[in-house]
Design a protein around this motif. Structure first.
Motif, mmCIF file in Angstrom:
data_model
loop_
_atom_site.group_PDB
_atom_site.id
_atom_site.type_symbol
_atom_site.label_atom_id
_atom_site.label_comp_id
_atom_site.label_asym_id
_atom_site.label_seq_id
_atom_site.Cartn_x
_atom_site.Cartn_y
_atom_site.Cartn_z
ATOM 1 N N ALA A 150 24.888 1.574 26.538
ATOM 2 C CA ALA A 150 25.780 0.787 27.385
ATOM 3 C C ALA A 150 26.089 -0.566 26.760
ATOM 4 O O ALA A 150 27.188 -1.104 26.928
ATOM 5 N N TYR A 151 25.130 -1.106 25.991
ATOM 6 C CA TYR A 151 25.341 -2.406 25.357
ATOM 7 C C TYR A 151 26.455 -2.336 24.309
ATOM 8 O O TYR A 151 27.254 -3.260 24.172
ATOM 9 N N TRP A 152 26.506 -1.234 23.562
ATOM 10 C CA TRP A 152 27.457 -1.123 22.464
ATOM 11 C C TRP A 152 28.790 -0.519 22.862
ATOM 12 O O TRP A 152 29.786 -0.674 22.148
ATOM 13 N N GLU A 153 28.854 0.177 23.982
ATOM 14 C CA GLU A 153 30.109 0.790 24.385
ATOM 15 C C GLU A 153 31.074 -0.251 24.942
ATOM 16 O O GLU A 153 30.647 -1.312 25.397
ATOM 17 N N SER B 299 19.061 -8.338 39.248
ATOM 18 C CA SER B 299 18.673 -7.585 38.066
ATOM 19 C C SER B 299 18.859 -8.461 36.834
ATOM 20 O O SER B 299 19.762 -9.300 36.787
ATOM 21 N N GLY B 300 18.022 -8.239 35.831
ATOM 22 C CA GLY B 300 18.071 -9.079 34.640
ATOM 23 C C GLY B 300 18.864 -8.503 33.491
ATOM 24 O O GLY B 300 18.937 -9.126 32.430
ATOM 25 N N ASP B 301 19.451 -7.311 33.660
ATOM 26 C CA ASP B 301 20.150 -6.680 32.534
ATOM 27 C C ASP B 301 21.637 -6.490 32.817
ATOM 28 O O ASP B 301 22.249 -5.542 32.350
ATOM 29 N N HIS B 302 22.221 -7.392 33.598
ATOM 30 C CA HIS B 302 23.633 -7.320 33.932
ATOM 31 C C HIS B 302 24.359 -8.564 33.438
ATOM 32 O O HIS B 302 23.765 -9.641 33.347
ATOM 33 N N ILE B 303 25.634 -8.402 33.131
ATOM 34 C CA ILE B 303 26.461 -9.525 32.689
ATOM 35 C C ILE B 303 27.579 -9.714 33.699
ATOM 36 O O ILE B 303 28.398 -8.815 33.902
ATOM 37 N N TYR B 304 27.612 -10.874 34.344
ATOM 38 C CA TYR B 304 28.627 -11.176 35.350
ATOM 39 C C TYR B 304 28.480 -12.641 35.746
ATOM 40 O O TYR B 304 27.542 -13.322 35.336
ATOM 41 N N LYS B 305 29.405 -13.121 36.542
ATOM 42 C CA LYS B 305 29.312 -14.469 37.098
ATOM 43 C C LYS B 305 29.710 -14.395 38.557
ATOM 44 O O LYS B 305 30.773 -13.877 38.883
ATOM 45 N N GLN B 306 28.853 -14.904 39.431
ATOM 46 C CA GLN B 306 29.082 -14.760 40.859
ATOM 47 C C GLN B 306 28.573 -15.981 41.613
ATOM 48 O O GLN B 306 27.532 -16.542 41.274
ATOM 49 N N ASP B 307 29.318 -16.382 42.631
ATOM 50 C CA ASP B 307 28.874 -17.437 43.534
ATOM 51 C C ASP B 307 28.101 -16.763 44.662
ATOM 52 O O ASP B 307 28.691 -16.113 45.528
ATOM 53 N N VAL C 43 24.036 -3.463 31.357
ATOM 54 C CA VAL C 43 23.651 -3.164 29.974
ATOM 55 C C VAL C 43 22.199 -2.701 29.935
ATOM 56 O O VAL C 43 21.415 -3.104 29.091
ATOM 57 N N GLY C 44 21.859 -1.846 30.875
ATOM 58 C CA GLY C 44 20.485 -1.371 30.995
ATOM 59 C C GLY C 44 20.052 -0.400 29.917
ATOM 60 O O GLY C 44 18.875 -0.077 29.806
ATOM 61 N N THR C 45 21.001 0.103 29.117
ATOM 62 C CA THR C 45 20.653 0.997 28.016
ATOM 63 C C THR C 45 21.286 0.468 26.737
ATOM 64 O O THR C 45 22.270 -0.287 26.760
ATOM 65 N N ILE C 46 20.749 0.872 25.595
ATOM 66 C CA ILE C 46 21.306 0.456 24.304
ATOM 67 C C ILE C 46 22.727 0.979 24.157
ATOM 68 O O ILE C 46 23.629 0.280 23.674
#
Length: 203
Positions: free
Chosen positions: A184-187, A60-68, A179-182
């Motif tokens: 969710a981005y700000w919370e 997905s393109g709207d997530h923030i994470y780091k994974q191997d 962060v698929g919604t505005i």
């Protein structure tokens, strides 16, 4: 962010890595725009097949994470799965935002519900999938023929594979936020601590 900040390359011509942007198009032989997540891949199935890979990783393109992803791919192979879904526990009041599942002792997915209003389980799909390529293409082609399908992974493709008993859940522990919604981005965002699995709230 590392690429933007210091110009570090994230593809390598030496390793024959490359990327291609496949924009949604309305074409004479396919009159519809993307009707759902599954249909988006169905319309680009020739691109997927031409690559010749046995395994396909979908993100997905709207997530923030780091994974191997190598650990995820090894898990998929060891389980002999047709589909592996990366998962993590979310707060109970967040289950309506995700695909929620139950698993058995072997991590096989036994039940899947797309964005349920209530659920006893809090194990959520992260929107990170590993498929056996030809298996996925076959599922996409069959789904495309279903007139009543939403042509969506969560609503159609994944539940069907779960019923077939070929889907497994890969547990992810670490920082991750959708962060698929505005809103969710700000919370404040949450993550699961690998030490004690308690919810830690951060800004």
């Amino acid at each position: 962010m590392e690429h933007i900040g210091i110009g570090e390359p994230w593809t390598s011509t030496v390793l024959h890595q490359w990327r291609a942007d496949l924009a949604a198009l309305s074409r004479p032989f396919i009159p519809d725009w993307y009707r759902g997540t599954a249909d988006a891949l169905y319309q680009n199935r020739n691109f997927i097949q031409d690559d010749g890979s046995d395994t396909l990783l979908i993100l997905s393109g709207d997530h923030i994470y780091k994974q191997d992803y190598r650990d995820l791919l090894r898990f998929h192979q060891e389980k002999g799965a047709d589909l592996t879904v990366a998962v993590m526990n979310v707060p109970i009041d967040e289950v309506s935002r995700f695909g929620i599942m139950s698993v058995d002792a072997s991590q096989k997915i036994t039940k899947f519900a797309e964005k349920p209003k209530q659920s006893d389980s809090t194990l959520a799909s992260m929107g990170i999938y590993v498929f056996n390529t030809q298996f996925l293409v076959r599922m996409l082609e069959e789904d495309a023929l279903e007139k009543n399908s939403s042509h969506d992974f969560g609503k159609n493709i994944i539940p069907r594979i779960v019923e077939m008993g070929r889907a497994f859940a890969y547990p992810f522990i670490g920082y991750w936020v959708d962060v698929g919604t505005i809103q969710a981005y700000w919370e404040p965002v949450w993550r699961c601590s690998p030490k004690n699995l308690n919810w830690i709230f951060t800004i």
